[in-house]
Design a protein around this motif. Structure first.
Motif, mmCIF file in Angstrom:
data_model
loop_
_atom_site.group_PDB
_atom_site.id
_atom_site.type_symbol
_atom_site.label_atom_id
_atom_site.label_comp_id
_atom_site.label_asym_id
_atom_site.label_seq_id
_atom_site.Cartn_x
_atom_site.Cartn_y
_atom_site.Cartn_z
ATOM 1 N N ALA A 140 2.354 1.705 -7.258
ATOM 2 C CA ALA A 140 2.370 0.296 -6.859
ATOM 3 C C ALA A 140 2.036 -0.589 -5.481
ATOM 4 C CB ALA A 140 3.907 -0.358 -6.579
ATOM 5 N N PHE A 141 2.307 0.842 -4.085
ATOM 6 C CA PHE A 141 2.110 0.277 -2.487
ATOM 7 C C PHE A 141 0.227 1.171 -2.728
ATOM 8 C CE2 PHE A 141 6.195 -0.697 -3.109
ATOM 9 C CZ PHE A 141 6.126 -2.346 -2.835
ATOM 10 N N LYS A 142 -0.431 1.871 -3.514
ATOM 11 C CA LYS A 142 -0.662 3.082 -3.098
ATOM 12 C C LYS A 142 -2.031 2.199 -1.837
ATOM 13 C CE LYS A 142 -2.306 6.530 -5.338
ATOM 14 N NZ LYS A 142 -2.781 7.651 -6.443
ATOM 15 N N ASN A 143 -2.719 1.679 -3.128
ATOM 16 C CA ASN A 143 -4.088 0.884 -2.556
ATOM 17 C C ASN A 143 -4.750 -0.607 -1.877
ATOM 18 O OD1 ASN A 143 -5.494 2.940 -2.853
ATOM 19 N ND2 ASN A 143 -6.043 2.508 -5.462
ATOM 20 N N TRP A 144 -3.171 -0.537 -1.261
ATOM 21 C CA TRP A 144 -2.819 -1.911 -0.013
ATOM 22 C C TRP A 144 -3.690 -2.316 0.874
ATOM 23 C CZ3 TRP A 144 1.260 -6.059 -0.840
ATOM 24 C CH2 TRP A 144 1.809 -5.642 -2.731
ATOM 25 N N LYS A 145 -4.299 -3.280 1.070
ATOM 26 C CA LYS A 145 -5.639 -3.522 2.132
ATOM 27 C C LYS A 145 -4.982 -4.105 3.744
ATOM 28 C CE LYS A 145 -9.016 -2.144 0.075
ATOM 29 N NZ LYS A 145 -9.167 -0.568 -0.270
ATOM 30 N N SER A 146 -3.106 -5.037 3.116
ATOM 31 C CA SER A 146 -2.950 -5.369 4.532
ATOM 32 C C SER A 146 -1.535 -5.499 4.767
ATOM 33 C CB SER A 146 -2.588 -7.128 3.825
ATOM 34 O OG SER A 146 -1.850 -7.228 4.672
ATOM 35 N N LEU A 178 1.076 -7.875 4.679
ATOM 36 C CA LEU A 178 2.231 -7.296 2.990
ATOM 37 C C LEU A 178 2.501 -6.340 2.578
ATOM 38 C CD1 LEU A 178 -0.588 -9.889 1.139
ATOM 39 C CD2 LEU A 178 1.694 -10.258 1.394
ATOM 40 N N GLU A 179 2.024 -5.055 2.548
ATOM 41 C CA GLU A 179 2.843 -3.983 2.289
ATOM 42 C C GLU A 179 4.255 -3.814 2.529
ATOM 43 O OE1 GLU A 179 1.433 0.911 2.890
ATOM 44 O OE2 GLU A 179 -0.129 -0.494 3.154
ATOM 45 N N HIS A 180 3.992 -3.845 3.914
ATOM 46 C CA HIS A 180 5.468 -4.294 4.408
ATOM 47 C C HIS A 180 6.504 -4.678 3.854
ATOM 48 C CE1 HIS A 180 4.893 0.047 6.533
ATOM 49 N NE2 HIS A 180 3.755 -0.923 7.172
ATOM 50 N N PHE A 222 6.892 -6.274 1.267
ATOM 51 C CA PHE A 222 6.939 -5.801 -0.016
ATOM 52 C C PHE A 222 8.056 -4.773 -0.144
ATOM 53 C CE2 PHE A 222 3.343 -9.343 -1.455
ATOM 54 C CZ PHE A 222 4.802 -10.222 -1.917
ATOM 55 N N LYS A 223 7.379 -3.885 0.674
ATOM 56 C CA LYS A 223 8.348 -2.900 0.242
ATOM 57 C C LYS A 223 9.885 -2.974 0.413
ATOM 58 C CE LYS A 223 5.140 0.873 1.122
ATOM 59 N NZ LYS A 223 4.539 2.033 1.671
#
Length: 58
Positions: free
Chosen positions: A14-20, A23-25, A27-28
């Motif tokens: 789900a979090f492999k190819n996130w750019k931001s 946002l990645e952190h 949502f984690k």
């Protein structure tokens, strides 16, 4: 054990190819918070049922 591995794989995908980065952190943290709250609610429900708590006002 297989289900835990499957959940871990889905989480990583789900979090492999996130750019931001933000946002990645976000949502984690949000996903871990949801997991903790669901686990807490389950524990509280099991505790209430095991101690004989009455769920109705009748």
């Amino acid at each position: 054990m297989e289900k835990i591995t499957l959940v871990k794989e889905i989480y990583i995908e789900a979090f492999k190819n996130w750019k931001s980065f933000l946002l990645e952190h976000y949502f984690k943290i949000f996903s871990w918070l949801c997991f903790v709250l669901i686990a807490y609610a389950s524990i509280v429900l099991i505790f209430r049922v095991s101690t004989g708590f009455s769920f109705s006002n009748l």
